[in-house]
Design a protein around this motif. Structure first.
Motif, mmCIF file in Angstrom:
data_model
loop_
_atom_site.group_PDB
_atom_site.id
_atom_site.type_symbol
_atom_site.label_atom_id
_atom_site.label_comp_id
_atom_site.label_asym_id
_atom_site.label_seq_id
_atom_site.Cartn_x
_atom_site.Cartn_y
_atom_site.Cartn_z
ATOM 1 N N SER A 64 -33.231 -2.691 22.004
ATOM 2 C CA SER A 64 -34.141 -3.028 23.097
ATOM 3 C C SER A 64 -35.387 -3.695 22.511
ATOM 4 N N TYR A 65 -35.762 -4.869 23.083
ATOM 5 C CA TYR A 65 -36.916 -5.607 22.583
ATOM 6 C C TYR A 65 -38.158 -5.392 23.452
ATOM 7 N N THR A 66 -38.103 -4.429 24.334
ATOM 8 C CA THR A 66 -39.152 -4.300 25.344
ATOM 9 C C THR A 66 -40.528 -4.008 24.770
ATOM 10 N N GLN A 67 -40.605 -3.486 23.536
ATOM 11 C CA GLN A 67 -41.902 -3.161 22.955
ATOM 12 C C GLN A 67 -42.494 -4.315 22.144
ATOM 13 N N MET A 68 -41.774 -5.416 22.047
ATOM 14 C CA MET A 68 -42.246 -6.550 21.264
ATOM 15 C C MET A 68 -43.405 -7.255 21.946
ATOM 16 N N THR A 69 -44.396 -7.667 21.147
ATOM 17 C CA THR A 69 -45.441 -8.542 21.667
ATOM 18 C C THR A 69 -44.930 -9.982 21.630
ATOM 19 N N PHE A 70 -45.645 -10.860 22.284
ATOM 20 C CA PHE A 70 -45.291 -12.279 22.268
ATOM 21 C C PHE A 70 -45.280 -12.799 20.830
ATOM 22 N N SER A 107 -50.991 -11.133 21.520
ATOM 23 C CA SER A 107 -51.168 -9.677 21.592
ATOM 24 C C SER A 107 -50.505 -9.051 22.812
ATOM 25 N N LYS A 108 -50.155 -9.869 23.789
ATOM 26 C CA LYS A 108 -49.539 -9.345 25.014
ATOM 27 C C LYS A 108 -48.024 -9.285 24.884
ATOM 28 N N LYS A 109 -47.418 -8.342 25.618
ATOM 29 C CA LYS A 109 -45.973 -8.346 25.746
ATOM 30 C C LYS A 109 -45.598 -9.447 26.737
ATOM 31 N N PRO A 110 -44.516 -10.177 26.497
ATOM 32 C CA PRO A 110 -44.142 -11.258 27.409
ATOM 33 C C PRO A 110 -44.089 -10.823 28.875
ATOM 34 N N ARG A 135 -47.961 -31.739 29.568
ATOM 35 C CA ARG A 135 -46.663 -31.445 30.190
ATOM 36 C C ARG A 135 -45.653 -31.007 29.135
ATOM 37 N N ARG A 136 -45.723 -31.646 27.962
ATOM 38 C CA ARG A 136 -44.809 -31.277 26.881
ATOM 39 C C ARG A 136 -45.039 -29.838 26.445
ATOM 40 N N LYS A 137 -46.314 -29.446 26.301
ATOM 41 C CA LYS A 137 -46.618 -28.078 25.890
ATOM 42 C C LYS A 137 -46.135 -27.069 26.932
ATOM 43 N N MET A 138 -46.332 -27.382 28.202
ATOM 44 C CA MET A 138 -45.893 -26.473 29.262
ATOM 45 C C MET A 138 -44.370 -26.349 29.286
ATOM 46 N N ALA A 139 -43.680 -27.443 29.035
ATOM 47 C CA ALA A 139 -42.212 -27.418 28.998
ATOM 48 C C ALA A 139 -41.725 -26.561 27.831
ATOM 49 N N MET A 140 -42.404 -26.658 26.683
ATOM 50 C CA MET A 140 -42.045 -25.835 25.529
ATOM 51 C C MET A 140 -42.270 -24.360 25.827
ATOM 52 N N LEU A 141 -43.394 -24.056 26.483
ATOM 53 C CA LEU A 141 -43.703 -22.667 26.815
ATOM 54 C C LEU A 141 -42.679 -22.114 27.803
ATOM 55 N N LYS A 142 -42.239 -22.959 28.722
ATOM 56 C CA LYS A 142 -41.228 -22.533 29.691
ATOM 57 C C LYS A 142 -39.911 -22.185 28.991
ATOM 58 N N THR A 143 -39.534 -22.971 28.008
ATOM 59 C CA THR A 143 -38.319 -22.693 27.231
ATOM 60 C C THR A 143 -38.437 -21.376 26.479
ATOM 61 N N ILE A 144 -39.611 -21.116 25.916
ATOM 62 C CA ILE A 144 -39.852 -19.867 25.178
ATOM 63 C C ILE A 144 -39.737 -18.665 26.110
ATOM 64 N N PHE A 145 -40.325 -18.765 27.298
ATOM 65 C CA PHE A 145 -40.263 -17.653 28.243
ATOM 66 C C PHE A 145 -38.837 -17.420 28.741
ATOM 67 N N LYS A 146 -38.067 -18.486 28.878
ATOM 68 C CA LYS A 146 -36.665 -18.337 29.271
ATOM 69 C C LYS A 146 -35.893 -17.587 28.188
ATOM 70 N N SER A 147 -36.178 -17.918 26.923
ATOM 71 C CA SER A 147 -35.536 -17.227 25.809
ATOM 72 C C SER A 147 -35.937 -15.758 25.786
ATOM 73 N N ASN A 150 -34.018 -13.905 28.277
ATOM 74 C CA ASN A 150 -32.639 -13.677 27.833
ATOM 75 C C ASN A 150 -32.544 -12.511 26.855
ATOM 76 N N TYR A 151 -33.605 -12.280 26.087
ATOM 77 C CA TYR A 151 -33.631 -11.180 25.131
ATOM 78 C C TYR A 151 -34.084 -9.868 25.762
ATOM 79 N N GLY A 152 -34.357 -9.886 27.048
ATOM 80 C CA GLY A 152 -34.721 -8.667 27.752
ATOM 81 C C GLY A 152 -36.185 -8.296 27.676
ATOM 82 N N LEU A 153 -37.043 -9.236 27.272
ATOM 83 C CA LEU A 153 -38.468 -8.948 27.186
ATOM 84 C C LEU A 153 -39.185 -9.161 28.512
#
Length: 373
Positions: A64-70, A107-110, A135-147, A150-153
Motif C-alpha cells: 500500500s502506497y497510501t502513506q507516501m508523500t508526493f 510534503s503533501k500526500k497526493p 500548458r506543458r507543465k500542467m499536462a505533465m502534472l496531470k500525467t503524474i497525478f494519473k500515475s 494508478n498506484y493507489g495514492l
C-alpha cells in the motif's frame, strides 16, 4: 557515493553499484517495505533492476502506497520509471520541472493536494510563462497525478481532472522569405572554415525543411550524391558534449523518410565535405570539429550572423517554416507533398501548422468552382 539515478549508489571500495528503495507499507506485515541489492557493474544496471523490482511489487499488489508523500512518489516511483522509458535529452529537460513540482507539492500526500492548490499553481504559471510552456507543465502534472492514482495514492476523483488546462495561444514562428535567405547567405565569407560551415548548415535546413535534431544527426552515409537523395532516419538527443545519442526514435513513424536533393544543395554539400575532410575525418555532415552540433550553438551562430547580414533573427526551427513557405509561395506545392517532405504524420497536421501560408487558397477554390460549369 551517490549516482545520477535516484536510489542508486556506488561502493567506493568495490566500484560496484547498489540500489535501495522504500515502497509503502507491506500489507502482510504492516511494516514499511524496503529493499536493497548490491553488486551491479554499472549505475544504469542498478537503476534498471530497481525499476523492475518496483514494478514487480506494484504488479503483485502486496504494498500500500497510501502513506507516501508526493516527493516520495516522484523520487521512488515516477521519476525512475520516466527516465527508464525516455531519451536522455527529454530526461534532462524535464528534471528541472520535476524538481519544481517536488518543491511545490512534495510534503503533501497526493490524496491531500486540493483543487485550490492546483489552481493557485496554474494561475502563477499563467503570470510567469507563455501559455504553451504553462500548458506543458500542467499536462505533465496531470500525467503524474494519473500515475499516482494508478498506484493507489489518490482515492476517488483526481483533482487534475477538475482543473481546466491553460488556454493555448499559438505562438507565431518567424521565418525568412527567399530574399531574406539570399541576403543572409550572401553575407557569409565561405573562405572562412567556420562561415562555410554556417553557410552549409543554413542552406541545408532551408532547402530540406528538416527538424533541427534530424539535421544534426545526419552522417555522410545518409547523403546519396549519385541518386540525389537524403535519408532522414535518425534524431540527435543531446545533453552535452559527453552525453549524447544518435537515436532511431524520431518524432513520428512518418518522420523516417527519404527526400530529394536539388543540384545546388548537392554542390553545397560536396564542397563542404571536401573542406571538412581536409580538416578532420568526420562522420557528421553538420559538424566542424567531429562533435555533434548542439541546437543552442546553432541558435547562437544564427543570431550572430543574422545581425551581421541585417536580416531578422529566426530560431533554428524557423528554417523549417521557411522551407514550407518556399514550397507554398514559390512553387505552389500541395499540402500532401509538403506533408511527405516534412515528415508529418498526416496532412491535417500540415494544414494546421502552415494554413496561414495559404492566404489565397480559399479564393482559388472559389474561382475554380465558379468556372466548373
Amino acid at each position: 557515493m551517490a549516482s545520477k539515478y535516484t536510489g542508486v549508489t556506488k561502493d567506493p571500495k568495490t566500484g560496484t553499484y547498489s540500489y535501495y528503495f522504500k515502497a509503502g507499507v507491506d500489507l502482510a506485515t504492516g511494516k514499511p517495505f524496503q529493499k536493497r541489492k548490491r553488486g551491479f557493474p554499472t549505475a544504469k544496471a542498478a537503476h534498471e533492476a530497481r525499476t523492475k523490482a518496483l514494478q514487480k511489487i506494484q504488479d503483485r499488489g502486496s504494498v500500500s502506497y497510501t502513506q507516501m508523500t508526493f516527493k516520495q512518489f516522484m523520487e521512488i516511483i515516477y521519476i525512475p520509471d520516466f527516465n527508464q522509458r525516455t531519451a536522455k535529452d527529454i530526461e534532462g529537460r524535464n528534471r528541472m520541472i520535476f524538481n519544481e513540482f517536488i518543491q511545490r507539492f512534495g510534503s503533501k500526500k497526493p490524496n491531500n493536494i486540493t483543487i485550490q492548490d492546483i489552481t493557485i499553481y496554474k494561475n502563477e504559471l499563467i503570470q510567469k510563462y507563455s501559455s504553451s510552456y504553462g500548458r506543458r507543465k500542467m499536462a505533465m502534472l496531470k500525467t503524474i497525478f494519473k500515475s499516482a492514482q494508478n498506484y493507489g495514492l489518490i482515492h476517488g476523483d483526481n483533482v487534475m481532472e477538475k482543473v481546466p488546462l491553460i488556454k493555448i495561444e499559438k505562438a507565431e514562428v518567424h521565418y525568412w522569405t527567399k530574399s531574406e535567405f539570399e541576403q543572409f547567405i550572401n553575407s557569409l565569407d565561405t573562405s572562412s572554415y567556420m562561415q562555410q560551415f554556417i553557410y552549409t548548415t543554413v542552406w541545408l535546413y532551408f532547402f530540406t525543411g528538416m527538424r533541427v535534431n534530424e539535421g544534426t544527426a545526419l552522417y555522410w552515409e545518409d547523403v546519396n550524391f549519385g541518386k540525389k537523395l537524403l535519408s532522414i532516419h535518425h534524431n540527435l538527443h543531446y545533453l552535452n558534449i559527453d552525453n549524447w545519442e544518435r537515436s532511431t526514435k524520431l518524432k513520428t513513424e512518418s518522420s523516417k523518410r527519404t527526400i530529394g536533393l536539388d543540384d545546388n544543395t548537392l554542390d553545397v554539400l560536396q564542397k563542404w565535405k571536401e573542406r571538412q575532410q581536409k580538416h578532420s575525418k568526420i562522420k557528421f555532415v553538420l559538424s566542424y570539429d567531429g562533435n555533434p552540433f548542439p541546437k543552442r550553438s546553432f541558435a547562437y551562430q544564427l543570431k550572430k550572423y543574422s545581425e551581421k547580414a541585417g536580416v531578422p533573427y529566426i530560431k533554428p526551427k524557423g528554417l523549417r517554416h521557411s522551407h514550407a513557405s518556399l514550397l507554398i509561395n514559390e512553387w505552389n506545392t500541395t499540402p500532401l507533398a509538403i506533408q511527405k517532405r516534412l515528415g508529418h504524420s498526416d496532412v491535417q497536421t500540415t494544414l494546421s501548422v502552415y494554413s496561414h501560408l495559404y492566404p489565397n487558397f480559399d479564393k482559388e477554390i472559389t474561382e475554380n468552382l465558379k468556372n466548373l460549369i
